[in-house]
Design a protein around this motif. Structure first.
Motif, PDB file in Angstrom:
ATOM      1  N   ARG A   1       1.032  -1.084  -0.102  1.00 52.55           N
ATOM      2  CA  ARG A   1      -0.406  -0.192  -0.171  1.00 52.55           C
ATOM      3  C   ARG A   1       1.340   1.213   0.144  1.00 52.55           C
ATOM      4  O   ARG A   1       0.135   2.124  -0.358  1.00 52.55           O
ATOM      5  CB  ARG A   1      -0.890   0.054   1.159  1.00 52.55           C
ATOM      6  N   ALA A   2       1.713   1.083   0.232  1.00 58.05           N
ATOM      7  CA  ALA A   2       2.879   2.450   0.613  1.00 58.05           C
ATOM      8  C   ALA A   2       3.920   2.186  -0.630  1.00 58.05           C
ATOM      9  O   ALA A   2       4.408   3.636  -0.861  1.00 58.05           O
ATOM     10  CB  ALA A   2       4.038   2.143   1.746  1.00 58.05           C
TER      11      ALA A   2
ATOM     12  N   GLY B   1       9.012   7.296 -10.113  1.00 61.74           N
ATOM     13  CA  GLY B   1       8.271   8.098  -9.421  1.00 61.74           C
ATOM     14  C   GLY B   1       8.087   7.066  -7.698  1.00 61.74           C
ATOM     15  O   GLY B   1       7.233   7.564  -6.845  1.00 61.74           O
ATOM     16  N   SER B   2       8.452   5.490  -7.720  1.00 59.06           N
ATOM     17  CA  SER B   2       8.638   5.151  -6.347  1.00 59.06           C
ATOM     18  C   SER B   2       9.760   4.269  -6.176  1.00 59.06           C
ATOM     19  O   SER B   2      10.763   4.022  -7.705  1.00 59.06           O
ATOM     20  CB  SER B   2       7.942   4.147  -6.739  1.00 59.06           C
ATOM     21  N   PRO B   3      10.301   4.001  -5.118  1.00 60.72           N
ATOM     22  CA  PRO B   3      11.544   2.664  -4.833  1.00 60.72           C
ATOM     23  C   PRO B   3      11.370   1.890  -5.791  1.00 60.72           C
ATOM     24  O   PRO B   3      11.343   1.640  -5.872  1.00 60.72           O
ATOM     25  CB  PRO B   3      11.800   2.232  -3.767  1.00 60.72           C
ATOM     26  N   CYS B   4      12.470   1.514  -6.037  1.00 64.43           N
ATOM     27  CA  CYS B   4      13.062   0.306  -7.524  1.00 64.43           C
ATOM     28  C   CYS B   4      12.408  -1.211  -6.833  1.00 64.43           C
ATOM     29  O   CYS B   4      12.974  -0.772  -5.388  1.00 64.43           O
ATOM     30  CB  CYS B   4      13.905   0.891  -8.311  1.00 64.43           C
TER      31      CYS B   4
ATOM     32  N   HIS C   1       8.561   0.893   6.906  1.00 62.43           N
ATOM     33  CA  HIS C   1       7.084   1.493   6.190  1.00 62.43           C
ATOM     34  C   HIS C   1       7.122   3.258   6.050  1.00 62.43           C
ATOM     35  O   HIS C   1       6.979   3.351   4.872  1.00 62.43           O
ATOM     36  CB  HIS C   1       5.255   0.219   7.293  1.00 62.43           C
ATOM     37  N   ASP C   2       7.489   3.174   6.819  1.00 61.53           N
ATOM     38  CA  ASP C   2       7.098   4.672   8.108  1.00 61.53           C
ATOM     39  C   ASP C   2       8.548   5.214   6.561  1.00 61.53           C
ATOM     40  O   ASP C   2       8.004   6.117   5.930  1.00 61.53           O
ATOM     41  CB  ASP C   2       7.498   5.447   9.105  1.00 61.53           C
TER      42      ASP C   2
ATOM     43  N   SER D   1       8.067   8.221   1.190  1.00 61.33           N
ATOM     44  CA  SER D   1       9.124   8.329  -0.191  1.00 61.33           C
ATOM     45  C   SER D   1       7.517   8.785  -1.515  1.00 61.33           C
ATOM     46  O   SER D   1       8.154   9.001  -2.262  1.00 61.33           O
ATOM     47  CB  SER D   1       9.261   7.072  -0.476  1.00 61.33           C
ATOM     48  N   ARG D   2       6.762   8.243  -0.916  1.00 58.42           N
ATOM     49  CA  ARG D   2       5.802   8.583  -2.824  1.00 58.42           C
ATOM     50  C   ARG D   2       5.272   9.858  -2.371  1.00 58.42           C
ATOM     51  O   ARG D   2       5.011   9.743  -3.772  1.00 58.42           O
ATOM     52  CB  ARG D   2       4.162   8.010  -1.237  1.00 58.42           C
TER      53      ARG D   2
END
Length: 194
Positions: free
Chosen positions: A52-53, A121-124, A146-147, A152-153
């Motif tokens: 979800r993150a 747009g997000s971590p690979c 998770h945090d 990073s979003r």
């Protein structure tokens, strides 16, 4: 005749001098508890939150990588960031330096300092392999991971070439036996149930 009673001789008393108060018991100094590593994650619950993150497709690729082969994850986890090295599955000579910070900033690049193509747009997947592998091994607190990933979003990848190069240099030193940097090893069987 008057009876005389013998009096007991008087005891010589010495005048009492004030004595110093008994010393207070020494304060007990408790040594700080040794740093404990976070407990290994309930990996299913952790991955559901992580999906979800971040980008679920990239997370699926990362878990597929972890199920496919063993990884030696050279990583350092600090209070405010983590850095590490993940080897490519497609090219034996290619390695990626990954970084994720508490403020959500992240990056991944090759040893030539070319930014990873998966950072759209997000971590690979390389960064997610690092995060999931370390969380599963108990090297990274799942809530922290998770945090940081959640943060990073709202960010775009920013390549700090100096920090990434320093990670590569340390990795090369570890490979040569000049630097004591021991990897966290992942085993595919640990990720089959995912």
């Amino acid at each position: 005749m008057a009876k005389q009673t013998a009096k007991a001789p008087k005891k010589k008393t010495t005048p009492k001098t004030p004595t110093a108060a008994a010393p207070a018991p020494a304060a007990t100094v408790t040594a700080p508890a040794p740093a404990t590593k976070p407990k290994p994650a309930n990996i299913g619950e952790f991955l559901a939150k992580l999906a979800r993150a971040t980008d679920p497709a990239k997370l699926d690729k990362a878990t597929a990588m972890l199920r496919a082969e063993r990884f030696k994850l050279f990583a350092k986890v600090a209070d405010d960031h983590l850095v590490g090295i993940v080897k490519s599955q497609s090219s034996p000579d290619l390695v990626y330096s990954c970084r994720l910070a508490s403020d959500g900033s992240y990056a991944c690049c090759t040893q030539n300092l070319n930014i990873c193509g998966g950072l759209r747009g997000s971590p690979c997947k390389h960064l997610l392999v690092l995060v999931v592998g370390l969380a599963k091994a108990g090297e990274l607190d799942p809530a922290t991971a998770h945090d940081w990933t959640q943060a990073s979003r709202t960010k775009k990848a920013v390549l700090d070439k100096d920090a990434m190069a320093a990670t590569f240099l340390q990795y090369k030193g570890a490979e040569a036996g000049e630097v004591d940097w021991r990897p966290t090893e992942t085993i595919p069987e640990d990720f089959y149930a995912m």
